[in-house]
Write a protein that holds these residues in place. Structure first.
Motif, mmCIF file in Angstrom:
data_model
loop_
_atom_site.group_PDB
_atom_site.id
_atom_site.type_symbol
_atom_site.label_atom_id
_atom_site.label_comp_id
_atom_site.label_asym_id
_atom_site.label_seq_id
_atom_site.Cartn_x
_atom_site.Cartn_y
_atom_site.Cartn_z
ATOM 1 N N ALA A 17 -4.600 1.140 9.342
ATOM 2 C CA ALA A 17 -4.525 1.510 7.925
ATOM 3 C C ALA A 17 -4.711 0.233 7.110
ATOM 4 O O ALA A 17 -4.334 -0.856 7.562
ATOM 5 C CB ALA A 17 -3.178 2.152 7.610
ATOM 6 N N GLY A 18 -5.250 0.384 5.908
ATOM 7 C CA GLY A 18 -5.556 -0.784 5.091
ATOM 8 C C GLY A 18 -4.355 -1.686 4.854
ATOM 9 O O GLY A 18 -4.466 -2.919 4.841
ATOM 10 N N ILE A 19 -3.187 -1.087 4.726
ATOM 11 C CA ILE A 19 -1.974 -1.863 4.417
ATOM 12 C C ILE A 19 -1.579 -2.799 5.574
ATOM 13 O O ILE A 19 -0.780 -3.734 5.384
ATOM 14 C CB ILE A 19 -0.810 -0.887 4.064
ATOM 15 C CG1 ILE A 19 0.316 -1.600 3.318
ATOM 16 C CG2 ILE A 19 -0.256 -0.202 5.294
ATOM 17 C CD1 ILE A 19 0.012 -1.887 1.893
ATOM 18 N N VAL A 124 -0.364 7.524 5.013
ATOM 19 C CA VAL A 124 -1.271 8.672 5.166
ATOM 20 C C VAL A 124 -1.582 9.234 3.775
ATOM 21 O O VAL A 124 -0.662 9.555 3.016
ATOM 22 C CB VAL A 124 -0.623 9.762 6.064
ATOM 23 C CG1 VAL A 124 -1.502 11.005 6.135
ATOM 24 C CG2 VAL A 124 -0.361 9.214 7.473
ATOM 25 N N ALA A 125 -2.851 9.349 3.467
ATOM 26 C CA ALA A 125 -3.287 9.879 2.171
ATOM 27 C C ALA A 125 -2.771 11.312 1.992
ATOM 28 O O ALA A 125 -2.676 12.075 2.963
ATOM 29 C CB ALA A 125 -4.806 9.851 2.092
ATOM 30 N N ASP A 126 -2.487 11.665 0.737
ATOM 31 C CA ASP A 126 -1.955 13.006 0.456
ATOM 32 C C ASP A 126 -2.884 14.099 0.977
ATOM 33 O O ASP A 126 -2.426 15.124 1.489
ATOM 34 C CB ASP A 126 -1.757 13.185 -1.055
ATOM 35 C CG ASP A 126 -0.640 12.293 -1.583
ATOM 36 O OD1 ASP A 126 0.193 11.837 -0.777
ATOM 37 O OD2 ASP A 126 -0.613 12.042 -2.803
ATOM 38 N N ALA A 127 -4.189 13.873 0.869
ATOM 39 C CA ALA A 127 -5.155 14.892 1.296
ATOM 40 C C ALA A 127 -5.076 15.154 2.797
ATOM 41 O O ALA A 127 -5.351 16.264 3.257
ATOM 42 C CB ALA A 127 -6.575 14.461 0.925
ATOM 43 N N GLU A 150 9.912 6.843 3.946
ATOM 44 C CA GLU A 150 9.402 7.733 2.916
ATOM 45 C C GLU A 150 7.872 7.834 3.026
ATOM 46 O O GLU A 150 7.219 6.884 3.447
ATOM 47 C CB GLU A 150 9.793 7.201 1.522
ATOM 48 C CG GLU A 150 11.278 7.314 1.207
ATOM 49 C CD GLU A 150 12.168 6.432 2.088
ATOM 50 O OE1 GLU A 150 11.714 5.337 2.490
ATOM 51 O OE2 GLU A 150 13.303 6.843 2.376
ATOM 52 N N PRO A 151 7.313 8.992 2.606
ATOM 53 C CA PRO A 151 5.849 9.115 2.624
ATOM 54 C C PRO A 151 5.207 8.028 1.759
ATOM 55 O O PRO A 151 5.746 7.658 0.721
ATOM 56 C CB PRO A 151 5.597 10.501 2.013
ATOM 57 C CG PRO A 151 6.876 11.245 2.180
ATOM 58 C CD PRO A 151 7.978 10.222 2.125
ATOM 59 N N TYR A 152 4.067 7.507 2.210
ATOM 60 C CA TYR A 152 3.322 6.480 1.466
ATOM 61 C C TYR A 152 1.847 6.797 1.626
ATOM 62 O O TYR A 152 1.345 6.875 2.746
ATOM 63 C CB TYR A 152 3.640 5.090 2.031
ATOM 64 C CG TYR A 152 2.950 3.959 1.313
ATOM 65 C CD1 TYR A 152 3.543 3.311 0.238
ATOM 66 C CD2 TYR A 152 1.676 3.541 1.711
ATOM 67 C CE1 TYR A 152 2.904 2.283 -0.429
ATOM 68 C CE2 TYR A 152 1.026 2.513 1.045
ATOM 69 C CZ TYR A 152 1.649 1.887 -0.012
ATOM 70 O OH TYR A 152 1.006 0.858 -0.672
ATOM 71 N N PRO A 163 1.737 0.929 -4.880
ATOM 72 C CA PRO A 163 3.167 0.648 -4.792
ATOM 73 C C PRO A 163 3.483 -0.229 -3.581
ATOM 74 O O PRO A 163 2.680 -0.333 -2.656
ATOM 75 C CB PRO A 163 3.804 2.033 -4.637
ATOM 76 C CG PRO A 163 2.699 2.971 -4.315
ATOM 77 C CD PRO A 163 1.397 2.337 -4.671
ATOM 78 N N GLU A 164 4.630 -0.875 -3.609
ATOM 79 C CA GLU A 164 5.077 -1.686 -2.463
ATOM 80 C C GLU A 164 5.193 -0.796 -1.229
ATOM 81 O O GLU A 164 5.633 0.350 -1.327
ATOM 82 C CB GLU A 164 6.446 -2.306 -2.762
ATOM 83 C CG GLU A 164 6.388 -3.486 -3.703
ATOM 84 C CD GLU A 164 5.705 -4.693 -3.071
ATOM 85 O OE1 GLU A 164 6.040 -5.023 -1.920
ATOM 86 O OE2 GLU A 164 4.816 -5.266 -3.719
#
Ligand code: FMN
Length: 176
Positions: A17-19, A124-127, A150-152, A163-164
């Motif tokens: 993932a990019g993060i 994980v993207a919302d989509a 938490e979901p991010y 967001p962080e």
């Protein structure tokens, strides 16, 4: 011989993932909490998602991404705990289904049987997160005692900034 650890040993599983570019923040935080760290990255994550040389220098050990050869010693000591950060849609679904086609997923599948605490920070993207298979995976993994942050989604807010990610949450979830 399998390498020995002096302190409690934490596996940090890194997905593509990019993060992941900021995963050094997690390693720093873990070391500040007296964890010894061994990094296991997915093969895709090794392909430009983070600075592998810098992370190896920071951890003081080579990153693992592929299986050892038969007869070779186990490169890392057994884990006292495991964190998966960032965790992708792909890896979470394979883990829940038991499809151990990467060392990273195989390690996660095995962690359940070892009975060690496992904490996950999904990115994980919302989509994608609305896909029923992903929702089923979360239910299954939570039922196995896996601890989720938490979901991010990784998506920028109205101010154009992400967001962080909250890397330390993974360590907090281990309860140490
Ligand atoms: C620049 C970039 C960023 C990505 N970010 C994400 C992400 O945040 N979450 C995700 O689930 N997949 C993301 N992907 C897609 C994954 O890299 C892809 O599904 C990959 O197969 C995941 O492999 P792994 O789970 O074995 O690491 C991204 C892909 C690219 C090229």
């Amino acid at each position: 011989m399998t390498e020995q650890a002096e302190g409690p040993f934490l596996y940090v599983v890194v997905c593509a993932a990019g993060i992941a570019v900021d995963v050094s923040k997690l390693i720093t935080a873990a070391q500040e909490r007296d964890w010894e760290v061994g990094v296991i990255a997915t093969p895709v994550a090794m392909n430009g998602f983070f600075d592998t040389a810098a992370v190896e220098a920071q951890a003081g050990r080579p990153i693992r991404s592929a299986w050892r050869s038969p007869g070779d010693p186990r490169p890392f000591p057994p884990p006292d705990a495991v964190v998966v950060a960032p965790a992708t849609f792909n890896t979470i679904n394979k883990w829940a289904a038991g499809l151990a086609d990467t060392l990273a997923v195989a390690t996660l599948c095995e962690s359940y049987g070892l009975g060690v605490p496992v904490a996950v920070l999904p990115c994980v993207a919302d989509a994608l997160a609305t896909h029923p298979a992903y929702q089923d995976s979360l239910i299954r993994l939570r039922g196995m005692g896996i601890r989720f942050g938490e979901p991010y989604s990784g998506e920028a807010g109205e101010d154009g900034r992400r967001p962080e990610f909250g890397w330390e949450r993974a360590l907090d979830l281990l309860g140490r």
